[in-house]
Design a protein around this motif. Sequence first.
Motif, PDB file in Angstrom:
ATOM      1  N   LEU A 272      43.017 -81.255 -17.206  1.00  0.00           N
ATOM      2  CA  LEU A 272      43.544 -82.448 -16.545  1.00  0.00           C
ATOM      3  C   LEU A 272      44.682 -82.006 -15.640  1.00  0.00           C
ATOM      4  O   LEU A 272      45.741 -81.588 -16.123  1.00  0.00           O
ATOM      5  CB  LEU A 272      44.032 -83.469 -17.576  1.00  0.00           C
ATOM      6  CG  LEU A 272      42.949 -84.057 -18.495  1.00  0.00           C
ATOM      7  CD1 LEU A 272      43.567 -84.956 -19.555  1.00  0.00           C
ATOM      8  CD2 LEU A 272      41.919 -84.826 -17.679  1.00  0.00           C
ATOM      9  N   GLY A 273      44.460 -82.081 -14.335  1.00  0.00           N
ATOM     10  CA  GLY A 273      45.483 -81.654 -13.396  1.00  0.00           C
ATOM     11  C   GLY A 273      45.787 -80.182 -13.541  1.00  0.00           C
ATOM     12  O   GLY A 273      44.896 -79.332 -13.443  1.00  0.00           O
ATOM     13  N   ASP A 274      47.055 -79.878 -13.809  1.00  0.00           N
ATOM     14  CA  ASP A 274      47.460 -78.478 -13.958  1.00  0.00           C
ATOM     15  C   ASP A 274      47.696 -78.097 -15.409  1.00  0.00           C
ATOM     16  O   ASP A 274      48.474 -77.204 -15.710  1.00  0.00           O
ATOM     17  CB  ASP A 274      48.716 -78.201 -13.131  1.00  0.00           C
ATOM     18  CG  ASP A 274      49.891 -79.084 -13.534  1.00  0.00           C
ATOM     19  OD1 ASP A 274      49.733 -79.916 -14.467  1.00  0.00           O
ATOM     20  OD2 ASP A 274      50.961 -78.950 -12.920  1.00  0.00           O
ATOM     21  N   THR A 275      46.983 -78.793 -16.334  1.00  0.00           N
ATOM     22  CA  THR A 275      47.119 -78.504 -17.761  1.00  0.00           C
ATOM     23  C   THR A 275      45.742 -78.304 -18.383  1.00  0.00           C
ATOM     24  O   THR A 275      44.839 -79.133 -18.192  1.00  0.00           O
ATOM     25  CB  THR A 275      47.852 -79.631 -18.495  1.00  0.00           C
ATOM     26  OG1 THR A 275      49.123 -79.863 -17.873  1.00  0.00           O
ATOM     27  CG2 THR A 275      48.075 -79.271 -19.957  1.00  0.00           C
ATOM     28  N   PHE A 276      45.590 -77.200 -19.109  1.00  0.00           N
ATOM     29  CA  PHE A 276      44.350 -76.893 -19.811  1.00  0.00           C
ATOM     30  C   PHE A 276      44.588 -77.103 -21.303  1.00  0.00           C
ATOM     31  O   PHE A 276      45.490 -76.500 -21.888  1.00  0.00           O
ATOM     32  CB  PHE A 276      43.928 -75.445 -19.544  1.00  0.00           C
ATOM     33  CG  PHE A 276      42.559 -75.102 -20.043  1.00  0.00           C
ATOM     34  CD1 PHE A 276      41.432 -75.383 -19.279  1.00  0.00           C
ATOM     35  CD2 PHE A 276      42.377 -74.491 -21.276  1.00  0.00           C
ATOM     36  CE1 PHE A 276      40.159 -75.064 -19.731  1.00  0.00           C
ATOM     37  CE2 PHE A 276      41.113 -74.169 -21.737  1.00  0.00           C
ATOM     38  CZ  PHE A 276      39.993 -74.460 -20.963  1.00  0.00           C
ATOM     39  N   TYR A 277      43.782 -77.977 -21.912  1.00  0.00           N
ATOM     40  CA  TYR A 277      43.936 -78.339 -23.316  1.00  0.00           C
ATOM     41  C   TYR A 277      42.867 -77.642 -24.156  1.00  0.00           C
ATOM     42  O   TYR A 277      41.720 -77.497 -23.724  1.00  0.00           O
ATOM     43  CB  TYR A 277      43.807 -79.853 -23.502  1.00  0.00           C
ATOM     44  CG  TYR A 277      44.856 -80.650 -22.762  1.00  0.00           C
ATOM     45  CD1 TYR A 277      46.073 -80.956 -23.359  1.00  0.00           C
ATOM     46  CD2 TYR A 277      44.628 -81.088 -21.452  1.00  0.00           C
ATOM     47  CE1 TYR A 277      47.041 -81.697 -22.677  1.00  0.00           C
ATOM     48  CE2 TYR A 277      45.591 -81.815 -20.765  1.00  0.00           C
ATOM     49  CZ  TYR A 277      46.794 -82.110 -21.386  1.00  0.00           C
ATOM     50  OH  TYR A 277      47.750 -82.822 -20.697  1.00  0.00           O
ATOM     51  N   VAL A 278      43.256 -77.223 -25.355  1.00  0.00           N
ATOM     52  CA  VAL A 278      42.346 -76.550 -26.279  1.00  0.00           C
ATOM     53  C   VAL A 278      42.443 -77.220 -27.649  1.00  0.00           C
ATOM     54  O   VAL A 278      43.548 -77.488 -28.147  1.00  0.00           O
ATOM     55  CB  VAL A 278      42.695 -75.049 -26.421  1.00  0.00           C
ATOM     56  CG1 VAL A 278      41.776 -74.376 -27.445  1.00  0.00           C
ATOM     57  CG2 VAL A 278      42.597 -74.343 -25.075  1.00  0.00           C
ATOM     58  N   GLY A 279      41.288 -77.470 -28.253  1.00  0.00           N
ATOM     59  CA  GLY A 279      41.231 -77.971 -29.619  1.00  0.00           C
ATOM     60  C   GLY A 279      41.108 -76.820 -30.591  1.00  0.00           C
ATOM     61  O   GLY A 279      39.993 -76.385 -30.901  1.00  0.00           O
ATOM     62  N   ASN A 280      42.245 -76.267 -31.038  1.00  0.00           N
ATOM     63  CA  ASN A 280      42.230 -75.298 -32.125  1.00  0.00           C
ATOM     64  C   ASN A 280      41.931 -76.024 -33.431  1.00  0.00           C
ATOM     65  O   ASN A 280      42.132 -77.236 -33.541  1.00  0.00           O
ATOM     66  CB  ASN A 280      43.580 -74.588 -32.250  1.00  0.00           C
ATOM     67  CG  ASN A 280      43.755 -73.457 -31.244  1.00  0.00           C
ATOM     68  OD1 ASN A 280      42.794 -72.865 -30.800  1.00  0.00           O
ATOM     69  ND2 ASN A 280      44.998 -73.174 -30.896  1.00  0.00           N
ATOM     70  N   THR A 281      41.523 -75.277 -34.444  1.00  0.00           N
ATOM     71  CA  THR A 281      41.205 -75.943 -35.706  1.00  0.00           C
ATOM     72  C   THR A 281      42.425 -76.608 -36.334  1.00  0.00           C
ATOM     73  O   THR A 281      42.290 -77.592 -37.059  1.00  0.00           O
ATOM     74  CB  THR A 281      40.562 -74.955 -36.698  1.00  0.00           C
ATOM     75  OG1 THR A 281      40.019 -75.681 -37.799  1.00  0.00           O
ATOM     76  CG2 THR A 281      41.564 -73.915 -37.193  1.00  0.00           C
ATOM     77  N   ASP A 282      43.640 -76.096 -36.038  1.00  0.00           N
ATOM     78  CA  ASP A 282      44.846 -76.672 -36.637  1.00  0.00           C
ATOM     79  C   ASP A 282      45.613 -77.574 -35.685  1.00  0.00           C
ATOM     80  O   ASP A 282      46.728 -77.976 -35.985  1.00  0.00           O
ATOM     81  CB  ASP A 282      45.767 -75.555 -37.158  1.00  0.00           C
ATOM     82  CG  ASP A 282      46.218 -74.608 -36.054  1.00  0.00           C
ATOM     83  OD1 ASP A 282      45.688 -74.677 -34.927  1.00  0.00           O
ATOM     84  OD2 ASP A 282      47.108 -73.777 -36.330  1.00  0.00           O
ATOM     85  N   GLY A 283      45.045 -77.899 -34.522  1.00  0.00           N
ATOM     86  CA  GLY A 283      45.711 -78.847 -33.646  1.00  0.00           C
ATOM     87  C   GLY A 283      45.379 -78.645 -32.184  1.00  0.00           C
ATOM     88  O   GLY A 283      44.764 -77.642 -31.784  1.00  0.00           O
ATOM     89  N   VAL A 284      45.817 -79.595 -31.360  1.00  0.00           N
ATOM     90  CA  VAL A 284      45.605 -79.543 -29.916  1.00  0.00           C
ATOM     91  C   VAL A 284      46.793 -78.849 -29.272  1.00  0.00           C
ATOM     92  O   VAL A 284      47.950 -79.176 -29.557  1.00  0.00           O
ATOM     93  CB  VAL A 284      45.429 -80.952 -29.330  1.00  0.00           C
ATOM     94  CG1 VAL A 284      45.253 -80.891 -27.810  1.00  0.00           C
ATOM     95  CG2 VAL A 284      44.230 -81.651 -29.966  1.00  0.00           C
TER      96      VAL A 284
END
Length: 437
Positions: free
Chosen positions: A164-176
Amino acid sequence: MAIYDVLARAVALVGAGAIRWRRLQGNVQRRPAVGGAPEIPLAQPQGRIPTLKMPTAQGWAAGQLPAAAPGLKVNAFAAGLKHPRWIQVLPNGDVTVAEALQQAGGAPRTLFDHAMVATMRRAAALGDSPNRITLLRDADGDGVAEQRHAFLENLNQPFGMALLGDTFYVGNTDGVVAFPYTAGATTITASPRRLSSFKPGGHWTRSLLPSADSQRLYVGVGSLSNIGEHGMRAEEGRACIYELDLRTGHCRVFAAGLRNPVGLAWEPVTGRLWTVVNERDGLGDETPPDYLTSVSDGGFYGWPYCYWGQTVDDRVPQDAALVARALTPDYALGGHTASLGLAWMPAGTLPGFDSDGMVIGQHGSWNRSTLSGYRVVFVPFANGRPAGAPRDILWGFLAPDESVSYGRPVGVAIGPDRRSLLVADDVGDVVWRVAAA
């Protein structure tokens, strides 16, 4: 022969005997429980040693390919990956692939635990997780990624991804977690910013889906166990879909009672959220079916107390108030198909698929007498609802005698050209590309 293999074979023999007995009694259903009004057999609890059947992971021979529907061809977009699970296509056409694997927990406590661990290792479903995201680039547009970069490393069982925009998000098993992103970047080395925390273990995948206005992320979090056998306190905050507000950081349960909601997708006609859910084990080949369903804000979908609406699971201490609230899913996908991947595919994306609908990656079963799944299917939609029988897009991941699997499909995504489909195969270690022949 390793002791785990001996134990696995012992449990498999017991399970095979139970299968033969149920067949003699007429309790194994041949017709899959599929569609909006499925025929679901009465539960046949399998006791402490349920059916345990999973093919040995073999991988693909040189030149061997999955089978595709008429008018389609398939090629390796990228091979030689390490357990690729999920796919994200970026606006510039780059493709990021989460490479992760379920890791062994504590020491197995029972005969069945030992056998299950051995079986999962044989099926390449358990081991040391790569814990990375790889970026693939097809700069010349020929359908094969000629560039490969380590995009993010040292993650914690990454799965879902979103840009989203200039941020890349990752769903790790222990959190976002969130990383700064620059358009066209092939590697991110910045430290992550944590947005939410989840309990690891059990069903470990954390899928991500942004809202249409890019202000929220929806996160799929599966249960710790099959039917809450460790107690419901251990399941707090699990078996649900979360809504994470990116402006405020507030994270709330959007919908609950979903044993393992993995793939998430928007249906554009109604704007509703849809998911595919892996249902419980140990009640028979088709009982209950995995399912595709729209998800209502505040909705409760039954787990662990009941399934397919308000069919009570007698193995579970009951909560009558929650059973009374349980919603019936929209569309059954057959028992134990392990439907994981989900993507909306507009009409005409692939030749021969002339209606809108959902593409589903079915990873494949282990808890049934005859294996199911191991294919990519398409469910047609009309007016925002499923409207017809599922159709195969890709199959041939399983040997005819069910002894070995060449691959297992997981994540699915529409390709950068919008005229192809990408499929992650975590046994073949390939991302397949399906397009017009």
